[in-house]
Enzyme design. Structure first.
Site, PDB file in Angstrom:
ATOM      1  N   ASP A   1      -6.248   2.190  -3.661  1.00 25.78           N
ATOM      2  CA  ASP A   1      -7.533   2.018  -3.309  1.00 25.78           C
ATOM      3  C   ASP A   1      -8.135   3.076  -2.505  1.00 25.78           C
ATOM      4  OD1 ASP A   1      -5.888   1.619  -1.078  1.00 25.78           O
ATOM      5  OD2 ASP A   1      -6.835  -0.274  -0.455  1.00 25.78           O
TER       6      ASP A   1
ATOM      7  N   SER B   1       0.817  -1.084  -0.085  1.00 24.92           N
ATOM      8  CA  SER B   1       0.003   0.160   0.019  1.00 24.92           C
ATOM      9  C   SER B   1       0.783   1.267  -0.164  1.00 24.92           C
ATOM     10  CB  SER B   1      -0.952  -0.011   1.231  1.00 24.92           C
ATOM     11  OG  SER B   1      -1.722   1.365   1.036  1.00 24.92           O
TER      12      SER B   1
ATOM     13  N   ASP C   1      -1.348   1.248  -3.738  1.00 24.88           N
ATOM     14  CA  ASP C   1      -2.131   0.354  -4.364  1.00 24.88           C
ATOM     15  C   ASP C   1      -3.573   0.957  -4.902  1.00 24.88           C
ATOM     16  OD1 ASP C   1      -2.998   0.805  -1.895  1.00 24.88           O
ATOM     17  OD2 ASP C   1      -3.882  -1.447  -1.531  1.00 24.88           O
TER      18      ASP C   1
ATOM     19  N   ASP D   1      -2.890   6.433  -3.357  1.00 14.81           N
ATOM     20  CA  ASP D   1      -1.835   5.596  -2.785  1.00 14.81           C
ATOM     21  C   ASP D   1      -1.174   4.564  -3.567  1.00 14.81           C
ATOM     22  OD1 ASP D   1      -3.690   3.760  -2.381  1.00 14.81           O
ATOM     23  OD2 ASP D   1      -3.546   3.385  -0.259  1.00 14.81           O
TER      24      ASP D   1
END
Length: 453
Positions: free
Chosen positions: A250, A101, A248, A246
């Site tokens: 999401d 992440s 990743d 961010d």
């Protein structure tokens, strides 16, 4: 603390483990996940990864562990986490997303879900995965399947884009200029795939190259310093809004045309109002760190606000239990019932764009009714004994209503605060809200003095 303990402790706050995570551990986790999903009646898993250099070897080892224990793997390759959730939901199979992440380049980890993108958290299966994985690392691997599983490759990006576009009336997104900072993360794959489908939208992607070494800045937009480039570009380029994703992709933070960022609470309130305009009386979730403005807005728009703990596994579970249509967190995770109760930065971004287009107002004007209080943001303080500090603070505010839904929350009338321990560090996290900035700063000083006494 072992690497497996770190995974279990960190998972629900989107944390991941350091580069102690190697191929042997990934293989053991594959075996553990295979045992877990087969017990749940599944024989196929979708696997994805972000752009970190360690990803391919970890995915290979994880896949081997699954295959050796009879589980087929659908490898969708490079993907955002919300794309993996979409694949899990659409195929109705468990999923695994290899990502760290927002964490630095030397980190990696895995986010797991059951079929339909249902959460797997510390208290809902992850401990079982850890137990088997630890046994494998200790030399006690369960018996392998007589018939190994298979591995196939698939790309679900185009189908995911079509899914995201269904969340708004595209005709409401009029001519506008948008710039997105994807921070060399997975947003560089999915964000332009959606934005290029929008007629009348001129867009620019900052740092679009997929590079898990993060050569420009960390992929953690929660930290204001990592939004600096985006804010400057919004103003310099005359953009209507900016989007910061961010690593990743999401999560998304929004910046208005003046280069001023919206908090996760403000975006939650805007999206709650948009949801309730289409679905009167709907249930909307908000975690207990969100501003009081969020439940106020939900009430004012005829909805039913429900307060939850912090963390995606809790919110997804509550989405399912309450039938909520939307949920938001202060950390910029936004959850949608039609997205298998999972979070998506792209869907949230598109809905904000639609709200700006529909209103005909500048985002700096649109945001005003949703921002009613001054917030401290999250303040972390190292402590030797978190429980003892929380007990002491609780005693000092014994005359005020309190609850322990997640840490300690105290309602002091026109101001409130939450104090909760980190799952991964010896720190306490303070969030406080007051009527204005001066009052907020004064109360923060008061609480920090108590915490550090």
């Amino acid at each position: 603390m072992s690497v497996l303990d770190q995974i279990v402790k960190a998972y629900d706050i989107r944390g991941t483990v350091h580069d102690e995570l190697n191929a042997d551990v990934a293989h053991a986790l594959g075996v553990g996940f295979a045992t877990f999903v087969t017990a749940a009646g599944a024989d196929r898993v979708v696997v994805a990864r972000d752009m970190r250099p360690s990803g391919p070897s970890l995915v290979e080892a994880f896949t081997r562990g699954l295959n050796e224990h009879g589980v087929d793997v659908v490898d969708i390759g490079l993907a955002s986490t919300d794309l993996m959730y979409y694949a899990s939901g659409t195929l109705d199979v468990p999923g695994a997303m290899w990502t760290a992440s927002h964490n630095p380049a030397g980190y990696n980890g895995v986010k797991l879900c059951l079929g339909g993108a249902r959460p797997v958290g510390a208290d809902s299966g992850l401990a079982d995965v850890k137990s088997v994985a630890q046994a494998v690392l200790d030399g006690n691997e369960p018996q392998r399947a007589t018939t190994p599983g298979t591995r196939t490759e698939d790309s679900m990006l185009d189908a995911f884009v079509e899914h995201v576009l269904t969340f708004v009336d595209l005709s409401e997104i009029g001519p506008m200029k948008v710039v997105a900072d994807t921070a060399n993360g997975m947003g560089g794959l999915v964000v332009p795939a959606v934005l290029r489908r929008l007629d009348g939208v001129e867009f620019e992607i900052m740092f679009p190259e997929l590079d898990g070494t993060f050569p420009n800045h960390p992929a953690d937009p929660l930290q204001p310093a990592n939004q600096r480039d985006l804010r400057a570009r919004v103003v310099a380029g005359g953009f209507d809004l900016g989007l910061a994703f961010d690593g990743d992709a999401d999560r998304v933070f929004v910046v208005d045309e003046r280069g001023v960022g919206l908090s996760g609470s403000t975006t939650t309130a805007i999206l709650a109002a948009a949801t309730l305009r289409q679905h009167a009386g709907a249930t909307v979730l908000h975690n207990l760190i969100c501003s009081r403005s969020v439940p106020e807005v939900v009430d004012e728009h005829g909805g039913h606000p429900v307060r939850t703990r912090v963390g995606h596994s809790y919110i997804k579970q509550m989405m399912a239990e309450t039938g909520a249509l939307f949920g938001g967190e202060h950390s910029a995770h936004y959850y949608f019932a039609r997205n298998f109760n999972a979070d998506s930065g792209l869907i949230a971004a598109l809905m904000v764009m639609a709200e700006v287009g529909r209103s005909g107002a500048l985002l700096s004007e649109l945001r005003v009714p949703f921002e009613r209080y001054a917030s401290s943001g999250e303040i972390n303080t190292k402590v030797d004994d978190a429980v003892a500090v929380i007990d002491r603070v609780s005693g000092e505010f014994a005359d005020h209503p309190q609850d322990d839904l997640d840490g300690l929350t105290v309602d002091c009338g026109d101001w409130w605060f939450n104090l909760r321990p980190s799952n991964t560090e010896p720190v306490l996290r303070l969030n406080l809200e007051a009527p204005n900035r001066d009052a907020c700063d004064d109360r923060v000083a008061e609480l920090l003095a108590l915490i550090t006494t």
